[in-house]
Design an enzyme around this catalytic site. Structure first.
Site, PDB file in Angstrom:
ATOM      1  CG  ASN A   1      -1.630   1.324   1.421  1.00 47.50           C
ATOM      2  OD1 ASN A   1      -2.470   1.702   0.591  1.00 47.50           O
ATOM      3  ND2 ASN A   1      -1.294   2.064   2.474  1.00 47.50           N
TER       4      ASN A   1
ATOM      5  CD  GLN B   1     -10.437   1.870  -0.163  1.00 43.15           C
ATOM      6  OE1 GLN B   1     -11.078   2.387  -1.080  1.00 43.15           O
ATOM      7  NE2 GLN B   1     -10.597   0.612   0.189  1.00 43.15           N
TER       8      GLN B   1
ATOM      9  CG  ASP C   1      -1.852   5.635   0.075  1.00 40.94           C
ATOM     10  OD1 ASP C   1      -1.783   4.737   0.937  1.00 40.94           O
ATOM     11  OD2 ASP C   1      -2.766   5.709  -0.770  1.00 40.94           O
TER      12      ASP C   1
ATOM     13  CG  ASP D   1       0.974  -4.319   5.863  1.00 41.86           C
ATOM     14  OD1 ASP D   1       0.739  -4.659   7.027  1.00 41.86           O
ATOM     15  OD2 ASP D   1       1.288  -3.151   5.545  1.00 41.86           O
TER      16      ASP D   1
ATOM     17  CG  HIS E   1      -5.127   1.546   4.729  1.00 43.50           C
ATOM     18  ND1 HIS E   1      -5.763   2.643   5.251  1.00 43.50           N
ATOM     19  CD2 HIS E   1      -4.921   0.682   5.766  1.00 43.50           C
ATOM     20  CE1 HIS E   1      -5.912   2.465   6.569  1.00 43.50           C
ATOM     21  NE2 HIS E   1      -5.415   1.283   6.896  1.00 43.50           N
TER      22      HIS E   1
ATOM     23  CD  GLU F   1      -3.650  -5.721   8.488  1.00 34.02           C
ATOM     24  OE1 GLU F   1      -3.202  -4.996   7.594  1.00 34.02           O
ATOM     25  OE2 GLU F   1      -3.562  -5.427   9.691  1.00 34.02           O
TER      26      GLU F   1
HETATM   27  C1  LAG Z   1      -0.221  -2.876   9.127  1.00 33.31           C
HETATM   28  N1  LAG Z   1      -1.287  -3.424   8.736  1.00 33.31           N
HETATM   29  O1  LAG Z   1      -2.217  -2.804   8.092  1.00 33.31           O
HETATM   30  C2  LAG Z   1       0.758  -3.597   9.972  1.00 33.31           C
HETATM   31  O2  LAG Z   1       0.187  -4.799  10.505  1.00 33.31           O
HETATM   32  C3  LAG Z   1       1.220  -2.647  11.033  1.00 33.31           C
HETATM   33  O3  LAG Z   1       2.072  -3.288  11.938  1.00 33.31           O
HETATM   34  C4  LAG Z   1       1.893  -1.459  10.350  1.00 33.31           C
HETATM   35  O4  LAG Z   1       2.253  -0.447  11.288  1.00 33.31           O
HETATM   36  C5  LAG Z   1       0.954  -0.776   9.356  1.00 33.31           C
HETATM   37  N2  LAG Z   1      -0.016  -1.611   8.778  1.00 33.31           N
HETATM   38  C6  LAG Z   1       1.775  -0.176   8.229  1.00 33.31           C
HETATM   39  O5  LAG Z   1       2.298  -1.210   7.425  1.00 33.31           O
HETATM   40  C7  LAG Z   1       3.557  -0.529  11.816  1.00 33.31           C
HETATM   41  C8  LAG Z   1       3.597   0.112  13.195  1.00 33.31           C
HETATM   42  C9  LAG Z   1       3.575   1.623  13.109  1.00 33.31           C
HETATM   43  C10 LAG Z   1       4.687   2.113  12.202  1.00 33.31           C
HETATM   44  C11 LAG Z   1       4.415   1.512  10.816  1.00 33.31           C
HETATM   45  C12 LAG Z   1       5.454   1.932   9.791  1.00 33.31           C
HETATM   46  O6  LAG Z   1       2.473  -0.347  13.961  1.00 33.31           O
HETATM   47  O7  LAG Z   1       3.835   2.128  14.440  1.00 33.31           O
HETATM   48  O8  LAG Z   1       4.673   3.524  12.142  1.00 33.31           O
HETATM   49  O9  LAG Z   1       4.487   0.067  10.912  1.00 33.31           O
HETATM   50  O10 LAG Z   1       6.730   1.521  10.169  1.00 33.31           O
HETATM   51  C13 LAG Z   1       5.892   4.154  12.533  1.00 33.31           C
HETATM   52  C14 LAG Z   1       5.681   5.119  13.677  1.00 33.31           C
HETATM   53  C15 LAG Z   1       4.727   6.247  13.230  1.00 33.31           C
HETATM   54  C16 LAG Z   1       5.309   6.963  12.015  1.00 33.31           C
HETATM   55  C17 LAG Z   1       5.553   5.929  10.913  1.00 33.31           C
HETATM   56  C18 LAG Z   1       6.212   6.545   9.697  1.00 33.31           C
HETATM   57  O11 LAG Z   1       5.107   4.426  14.780  1.00 33.31           O
HETATM   58  O12 LAG Z   1       4.585   7.195  14.309  1.00 33.31           O
HETATM   59  O13 LAG Z   1       4.407   7.942  11.522  1.00 33.31           O
HETATM   60  O14 LAG Z   1       6.432   4.887  11.411  1.00 33.31           O
HETATM   61  O15 LAG Z   1       7.527   7.006  10.000  1.00 33.31           O
HETATM   62 CA    CA Z   2      -3.783   3.524  -0.155  1.00 35.48          CA
END
Ligand code: LAG
Ligand code: CA
Length: 485
Positions: A117, A171, A180, A210, A214, A236
């Site tokens: 995505n 989306q 995106d 994943d 979206h 998902e």
């Molecule tokens: C998913 N499914 O839809 C994954 O299962 C989930 O684990 C993913 O989030 C999300 N979608 C994007 O693929 C994970 C973390 C986030 C993390 C993101 C990107 O839960 O916390 O965001 O992966 O690495 C992190 C920071 C954010 C920040 C972002 C971009 O926590 O604060 O904005 O990175 O730098």
């Molecule tokens: Ca999208």
């Protein structure tokens, strides 16, 4: 440990290298249990397939994302792709390929987590794990704003999703600032399909998509249409009350993760009435059973603590027993590492390469794990025993139900019976069953050794099983595990 003692199901015969996704499909109802080995390296997964997953009867493994990612120690760097090179801190392309071959030889399919995505979420430019330079909206040789490869939804100052009630935002805006992809264009669809095709060329059997919620379902359908027929797809799509984008919209593309199951079993257990969970999946609020993949927890719910997890000990085991006993959907066991900090990545070396997982010793619901230790839920005695139970019952439907106070039983045709006790007192009961008369081992208590059950043998006489079930435990019998065999 001998597979025959645990499950009564012979270990899979070594198969020749499969030629394509369809070649390794398991027969319906057999070996349909999967395991998500969260943040395991390719080398560690290969060894686990050979030594444990295959012999225990697991049918498939879900890996963490295999593509080049941003640098950083957190686990979630894997969800920020920099390129589609199969080079990550979990291993190289060659290691990935060898892992797929080893798992197939053990009778275990491989599903890869496909992050399609979005790309990265950092505003500053950087260099990925494999050395590829990038900036937020420019990935040299792959995607660029100049080519129109990204959505800029124009909602709010940062183009971030602010309302899940608006399908356009969900989306076409950014999920936590992640660039995106304009998945409606043929160019982006071709590029993503090329990445997935590359993974298939290494023998990978299919994908968890994943953040599928979206991607508009029609965009995902257009990408999947570019892949060979028979490629396993599981989208998902997190079910959200009142949201316009629903899991049902994705069932024409393939299978879909049913988040409702783990959420509901968690609510029932936390509410003190596991018994209510006996009927989960029989109503119409979930995806159709043949499309649904269910789980007690995944890596996100483990961190949000929105579902039961390893810290819940005996109740977590009971939820897993129920998931493996039900005939609703296809179960995925989760296996991760202990943590306190939500962002903490797996243990890494000085260069950031993840170290090969080694299960804590011992593992189980009563162990206290130190941060970073591999919890290896898939090897817990009760869970592994239930994988063998499920393989033994095959596609027999759920038959007679029985309940008494906080205890209840599910039978699967003439091949298996499980009795769960969610209450605080031991239950001693005569449970009706269609298992033939005889004496059976309780596979929740552990594998038989030299024909001797790990727990007390259970007698079945005249269609009645005479069971004693300790508080917050279960007893499971199946035709492949007779006592004294
Ligand atoms: C998913 N499914 O839809 C994954 O299962 C989930 O684990 C993913 O989030 C999300 N979608 C994007 O693929 C994970 C973390 C986030 C993390 C993101 C990107 O839960 O916390 O965001 O992966 O690495 C992190 C920071 C954010 C920040 C972002 C971009 O926590 O604060 O904005 O990175 O730098
Ligand atoms: Ca999208």
């Amino acid at each position: 440990m001998s597979a025959a003692c645990t499950t009564g199901v012979p270990a899979p015969a070594a198969t020749s290298a499969p030629t394509g996704p369809a070649a390794v499909a398991a027969p319906a109802g057999a070996r349909d249990v999967g395991v998500q080995l969260f943040q395991w390296t390719w080398d560690a997964i290969a060894a686990e397939c050979t030594d444990h997953l295959g012999p225990a009867g697991y049918g498939w493994v879900l890996t963490s994302p295999p593509q080049e990612h941003v640098l950083g120690s957190q686990w979630w760097t894997a969800y920020q792709p920099v390129s589609y090179r199969l080079e990550s801190r979990l291993g190289t392309r060659a290691q990935l390929s060898a892992m797929v071959a080893a798992c197939h030889a053990a009778g275990v399919e491989v599903l890869a987590d496909a992050v399609v995505n979005h790309m990265t979420g950092k505003d500053a430019r950087g260099t990925g794990w494999a050395g590829s330079p990038y900036s937020h909206y420019d990935y040299p040789g792959i995607w660029s704003d100049a080519a129109g490869d990204f959505h800029h939804c124009g909602v709010g100052p940062a183009d971030d999703i602010s309302s899940y009630k608006d399908a356009f935002q969900v989306q076409s805006c950014e999920l936590v600032n992640l660039a995106d992809l304009a998945t409606g264009t043929g160019r982006v669809q071709d590029g993503i399909a090329a990445y997935l095709t590359d993974l298939l060329s290494l023998g990978v059997d299919g994908f968890r998509i994943d953040a599928a919620k979206h991607l508009p379902a029609e965009d995902l359908a257009a990408i999947v249409a570019r892949l060979p027929a028979g490629t396993r797809i599981v989208s998902e799509v997190i079910r959200g009350t009142g949201e316009p984008v629903t899991p049902e919209q994705y069932t024409a593309i393939g299978d879909v993760l049913e988040f409702g199951w783990g959420k509901d079993v968690t609510g029932m257990v936390r509410g003190g009435s596991l018994r209510l969970a006996a009927g989960l999946g029989t109503g119409s609020t979930y995806l159709p059973s043949d499309k649904a993949w269910i789980f007690v927890e995944n890596h996100d719910t483990e961190r949000s603590r929105s579902t039961l997890g390893y810290r819940d000990g005996a109740d977590y085991v009971l939820a897993n027993v129920l998931m493996l006993a039900t005939d609703y959907g296809r179960p995925i066991v989760y296996s991760g590492y202990a943590f306190t900090d939500r962002d903490a990545g797996p243990v890494q070396d000085a260069a950031g390469k993840v170290l090969d997982a080694q299960c804590a010793a011992p593992v189980g619901p009563d162990v206290t794990y130190t941060d970073g230790e591999w919890v290896c839920q898939h090897r817990w005695t009760a869970i592994e025993g239930m994988v063998g139970w499920r393989d033994a019952v095959g596609d027999d439907p759920v038959g007679d139900r029985w309940e008494d106070g906080d205890a209840f039983a599910l039978s699967r045709g003439t091949r298996g019976l499980v009795v769960l006790n969610g209450g605080d007192v031991e239950v001693a009961a005569q449970v009706p069953t269609t298992l033939s008369d005889g004496s059976y081992c309780d596979v929740v208590a552990g594998p038989a050794v030299d024909g001797r059950c790990a727990g007390d043998p259970v007698a079945v006489r005249d269609g009645v099983a005479d069971v004693r079930v300790a508080p917050h435990t279960a007893v499971a019998l199946h035709v492949g595990a007779p006592a004294g065999a």
